[in-house]
Structures are given as C-alpha cells and as structure tokens.
Design an enzyme around this catalytic site. Structure first.
Site, PDB file in Angstrom:
ATOM      1  N   ASN A 157       9.441 -57.615 -28.006  1.00 34.70           N
ATOM      2  CA  ASN A 157      10.560 -58.558 -28.746  1.00 34.70           C
ATOM      3  C   ASN A 157      10.676 -57.769 -30.341  1.00 34.70           C
ATOM      4  O   ASN A 157       9.679 -57.691 -31.151  1.00 34.70           O
ATOM      5  CB  ASN A 157       9.838 -59.614 -29.288  1.00 34.70           C
ATOM      6  CG  ASN A 157      10.862 -60.446 -30.257  1.00 34.70           C
ATOM      7  OD1 ASN A 157      11.788 -60.257 -30.500  1.00 34.70           O
ATOM      8  ND2 ASN A 157      10.214 -61.770 -30.928  1.00 34.70           N
ATOM      9  N   TRP A 158      11.801 -57.159 -30.329  1.00 26.44           N
ATOM     10  CA  TRP A 158      11.971 -56.142 -31.484  1.00 26.44           C
ATOM     11  C   TRP A 158      11.912 -56.863 -32.729  1.00 26.44           C
ATOM     12  O   TRP A 158      12.015 -56.323 -33.839  1.00 26.44           O
ATOM     13  CB  TRP A 158      12.967 -55.038 -31.227  1.00 26.44           C
ATOM     14  CG  TRP A 158      12.637 -54.056 -30.269  1.00 26.44           C
ATOM     15  CD1 TRP A 158      11.754 -53.816 -29.437  1.00 26.44           C
ATOM     16  CD2 TRP A 158      13.612 -52.971 -29.969  1.00 26.44           C
ATOM     17  NE1 TRP A 158      11.730 -52.754 -28.690  1.00 26.44           N
ATOM     18  CE2 TRP A 158      13.071 -52.076 -28.879  1.00 26.44           C
ATOM     19  CE3 TRP A 158      14.906 -52.595 -30.428  1.00 26.44           C
ATOM     20  CZ2 TRP A 158      13.799 -51.107 -28.496  1.00 26.44           C
ATOM     21  CZ3 TRP A 158      15.713 -51.377 -29.868  1.00 26.44           C
ATOM     22  CH2 TRP A 158      14.820 -50.808 -28.957  1.00 26.44           C
ATOM     23  N   LYS A 159      12.371 -58.393 -32.560  1.00 26.56           N
ATOM     24  CA  LYS A 159      12.988 -58.888 -33.613  1.00 26.56           C
ATOM     25  C   LYS A 159      14.171 -58.141 -34.270  1.00 26.56           C
ATOM     26  O   LYS A 159      14.873 -57.428 -33.872  1.00 26.56           O
ATOM     27  CB  LYS A 159      11.725 -59.189 -34.824  1.00 26.56           C
ATOM     28  CG  LYS A 159      10.797 -59.788 -33.943  1.00 26.56           C
ATOM     29  CD  LYS A 159       9.576 -60.252 -34.762  1.00 26.56           C
ATOM     30  CE  LYS A 159       8.521 -60.909 -33.981  1.00 26.56           C
ATOM     31  NZ  LYS A 159       7.501 -61.675 -34.578  1.00 26.56           N
ATOM     32  N   HIS A 205      11.826 -68.865 -29.686  1.00 27.25           N
ATOM     33  CA  HIS A 205      10.677 -68.325 -30.476  1.00 27.25           C
ATOM     34  C   HIS A 205      10.386 -69.111 -31.620  1.00 27.25           C
ATOM     35  O   HIS A 205      10.967 -69.771 -32.340  1.00 27.25           O
ATOM     36  CB  HIS A 205      11.300 -66.976 -30.801  1.00 27.25           C
ATOM     37  CG  HIS A 205      10.047 -66.033 -31.339  1.00 27.25           C
ATOM     38  ND1 HIS A 205       9.628 -66.254 -32.699  1.00 27.25           N
ATOM     39  CD2 HIS A 205       9.214 -65.184 -30.715  1.00 27.25           C
ATOM     40  CE1 HIS A 205       8.664 -65.356 -32.835  1.00 27.25           C
ATOM     41  NE2 HIS A 205       8.310 -64.585 -31.590  1.00 27.25           N
ATOM     42  N   GLU A 258       9.883 -68.567 -34.664  1.00 24.76           N
ATOM     43  CA  GLU A 258      10.507 -68.176 -35.768  1.00 24.76           C
ATOM     44  C   GLU A 258      11.810 -68.802 -35.773  1.00 24.76           C
ATOM     45  O   GLU A 258      12.471 -69.189 -36.895  1.00 24.76           O
ATOM     46  CB  GLU A 258      10.710 -66.731 -35.997  1.00 24.76           C
ATOM     47  CG  GLU A 258       9.438 -65.793 -36.305  1.00 24.76           C
ATOM     48  CD  GLU A 258       9.535 -64.469 -35.732  1.00 24.76           C
ATOM     49  OE1 GLU A 258      10.340 -63.675 -35.464  1.00 24.76           O
ATOM     50  OE2 GLU A 258       8.297 -63.865 -35.904  1.00 24.76           O
ATOM     51  N   GLU A 266       2.596 -68.681 -27.188  1.00 27.45           N
ATOM     52  CA  GLU A 266       2.519 -67.761 -28.428  1.00 27.45           C
ATOM     53  C   GLU A 266       1.954 -68.995 -29.630  1.00 27.45           C
ATOM     54  O   GLU A 266       3.031 -69.502 -30.243  1.00 27.45           O
ATOM     55  CB  GLU A 266       4.079 -67.084 -28.847  1.00 27.45           C
ATOM     56  CG  GLU A 266       4.603 -66.081 -27.951  1.00 27.45           C
ATOM     57  CD  GLU A 266       5.287 -65.318 -28.692  1.00 27.45           C
ATOM     58  OE1 GLU A 266       5.235 -64.110 -28.344  1.00 27.45           O
ATOM     59  OE2 GLU A 266       6.338 -65.789 -29.304  1.00 27.45           O
ATOM     60  N   GLY A 279       2.179 -61.865 -35.564  1.00 26.54           N
ATOM     61  CA  GLY A 279       2.191 -61.149 -36.612  1.00 26.54           C
ATOM     62  C   GLY A 279       1.400 -61.200 -37.529  1.00 26.54           C
ATOM     63  O   GLY A 279       1.295 -60.686 -38.672  1.00 26.54           O
ATOM     64  N   SER A 313       0.003 -61.028 -31.770  1.00 27.65           N
ATOM     65  CA  SER A 313      -0.915 -59.697 -31.838  1.00 27.65           C
ATOM     66  C   SER A 313      -1.551 -59.068 -30.714  1.00 27.65           C
ATOM     67  O   SER A 313      -2.587 -58.635 -30.826  1.00 27.65           O
ATOM     68  CB  SER A 313      -1.723 -60.247 -32.926  1.00 27.65           C
ATOM     69  OG  SER A 313      -1.176 -60.952 -34.348  1.00 27.65           O
ATOM     70  N   GLY A 365       5.297 -58.304 -30.049  1.00 28.21           N
ATOM     71  CA  GLY A 365       6.330 -58.115 -31.274  1.00 28.21           C
ATOM     72  C   GLY A 365       6.146 -56.755 -31.795  1.00 28.21           C
ATOM     73  O   GLY A 365       6.255 -55.683 -31.357  1.00 28.21           O
ATOM     74  N   GLY A 366       5.171 -56.497 -33.126  1.00 22.32           N
ATOM     75  CA  GLY A 366       5.196 -55.512 -33.631  1.00 22.32           C
ATOM     76  C   GLY A 366       4.823 -54.240 -32.933  1.00 22.32           C
ATOM     77  O   GLY A 366       5.479 -53.128 -32.895  1.00 22.32           O
TER      78      GLY A 366
HETATM   79  C1  PEP Z   1       6.386 -62.320 -31.135  1.00 28.55           C
HETATM   80  O1  PEP Z   1       7.141 -62.366 -32.158  1.00 28.55           O
HETATM   81  O2  PEP Z   1       6.852 -62.751 -30.076  1.00 28.55           O
HETATM   82  C2  PEP Z   1       5.031 -61.640 -31.263  1.00 28.55           C
HETATM   83  C3  PEP Z   1       4.170 -61.901 -30.350  1.00 28.55           C
HETATM   84  O3  PEP Z   1       4.714 -61.000 -32.356  1.00 28.55           O
HETATM   85  P1  PEP Z   1       3.438 -59.949 -32.782  1.00 28.55           P
HETATM   86  O4  PEP Z   1       2.974 -59.256 -31.483  1.00 28.55           O
HETATM   87  O5  PEP Z   1       3.966 -58.942 -33.765  1.00 28.55           O
HETATM   88  O6  PEP Z   1       2.361 -60.889 -33.210  1.00 28.55           O
END
Ligand code: PEP
Length: 252
Positions: A9-11, A95, A97, A167, A173, A212, A233-234
C-alpha cells in the site's frame, strides 16, 4: 493450502521516476517467486504506469480506494469499473486512514466492497481496532462490527473471492508490530466468525496482517496458521525490503 499474498500500500507516495525504478525492481525480483502472490496498490494517477510496467508479470496492481457507485456526478471520485479498465486486480477498502480521516463507516465500506466485487476486482477489506479499543478489551467487538456490516449487506458469499486485512490501528506506521500471537488470535477470530456462516468460505479466506510488517518480522507472522500474508505500507516503498517480505511468504 492457502497461498500467501503480499500486497503493498503505497499510500500518497511516489513520483513517475521513483515508481519506475520500484516497479522494475519488484517485477524482476518476483520473476522467480511463483509460489507467493504479490500486488502493489498505487495512487490513482499511477495506475497506468503500474499497468504498463507490470503487465505480463506475476505482480498484480490495484488501488487504495473506490467509490461506492458506478458512475455519475461525483466530482473527484473513481469508480470500480474505471479501476477494472486499468487492469487492477485489487482495491483496498476501509483502510483505517480512510475511516479515521475521511469518516468512512462500515456501511459505506461494505458498499464500496460490493461495488468492487461487482466490477470483477478483489476487494481487500481492512478491519482493526485502535489502541484505546484494544486496551478497553473490545478488539473482537470492533472487528466483528466491521466484518458483520459487510456480511449483512452482501451475505457471507461476498467473502468468497475476497481478502480481509487485519490492521490494528496502533501498529500502522508506528514501528510497533502486533506480536504473532496477538495477530493470530484476531485472525482466528475472523475466520471463526466467517465459519459460523460458511466453513468452506472461511477456510479459503485470505486474511492478511498489516501494521509495521518488515523483512525482519514477516517470517514469524506468516508462520501463524491463520495469517495468509501481509498488507505492507512503508516497507513496500523499498524494493529490497518488500521483496524480502514476499520471500517470507514462499512455502518452506
Ligand atoms: C498500512 O498502511 O496498511 C500499513 C500496514 O502501513 P505500515 O506497514 O507502514 O504500518
């Protein structure tokens, strides 16, 4: 046996130049990894680039949100059939967010999910509790409400070819991963809840963990019986890290 899926997930991140290098590296790194499924969910403007760079490879692509209706006067929105036009396989819905920042509730998320399904996409339904909810002992109640909204609207059948991503909001994040035992407990709860309506759908359901996930914790998480891969994500923005997470999904 369920195949592992690792979805990035590049956001709201990337440029044409950065994406080109990342997509090329993921494509070539995945070429020899056929026993794990891999996808990247990119910002809308880069869908054409993802399609151009990944077509013919074993890396799928998708989007991070979709509108609940198919067309009309909804300035700024993107429909599921548009995503399908760009060859998307997946779309993330609900998600945390989007739930927290844009006020999306479980009813709206369920509508988005069903519209994605109708257009031939595989929706990735995100569920998960906040830190305060975990500390108050209502994790299962929160996750059940998020899941049940979809089941009420679309029936358990809606989960037949879909993905659920657990999640925990406190792990996204933050660098704070749920322990493999904490994640497994919620994944098992999700699977049991679906099984109470249809055991066959439950046993085939792909349930990802997100929060994470990094190269150094993926293998332990993915070894749990109800964890079928990750939503990343990251770490999905760094080719080597993302590919190492995908490698952790290769059956031993
Ligand atoms: C996400 O945004 O779906 C996510 C899991 O982010 P991260 O891996 O950065 O925690």
């Amino acid at each position: 046996m369920r195949r592992k899926l690792v979805a990035g997930n590049w956001k709201m991140q990337g440029t044409l130049t950065q994406n080109a290098a990342l997509l090329d590296a993921v494509r070539s790194g995945m070429a020899a990894m056929n026993s794990v499924d891999c996808a990247v969910c990119v910002p809308f403007p880069y869908l054409a680039q993802a399609q151009q760079k990944l077509s013919g490879s074993n890396v799928k692509w998708g989007a991070q949100d979709v509108h609940q209706l198919d067309k009309g006067a909804y300035t700024g929105e993107v429909s599921a059939s548009m995503l399908h036009d760009f060859g998307c396989s997946y779309v993330i819905v609900g998600h945390s967010e989007r739930r927290a920042i844009y006020g999306e509730n479980s009813q709206l998320v369920a509508e988005k999910f069903l519209m994605a399904h109708l257009a031939g996409l595989t929706p990735i339904l995100c569920v998960g509790e906040s830190l305060q909810q975990r500390e108050s002992g209502v994790t299962e109640k929160v996750v059940a409400e998020q899941l049940d909204a979809l089941i009420q609207l679309g029936g358990v059948q809606a989960l037949r070819s879909a993905v659920v991503a657990y999640e925990p909001v406190w792990a996204i994040g933050t660098g704070k991963t749920a322990t493999s035992a904490q994640a497994q407990a919620v994944h098992a709860f999700i699977r049991q809840r679906v099984a109470s309506q249809d055991s066959q759908i439950a046993s085939g359901l792909c349930i990802l963990y997100g929060g994470s996930v990094k190269a150094n914790n993926a293998a332990e998480l993915f070894a749990m019986p109800d964890i079928d891969g990750g939503l990343i994500g990251g770490a999905s923005l760094v080719a080597e890290e993302f590919l190492a997470i995908c490698r952790a999904g290769v059956p031993s």
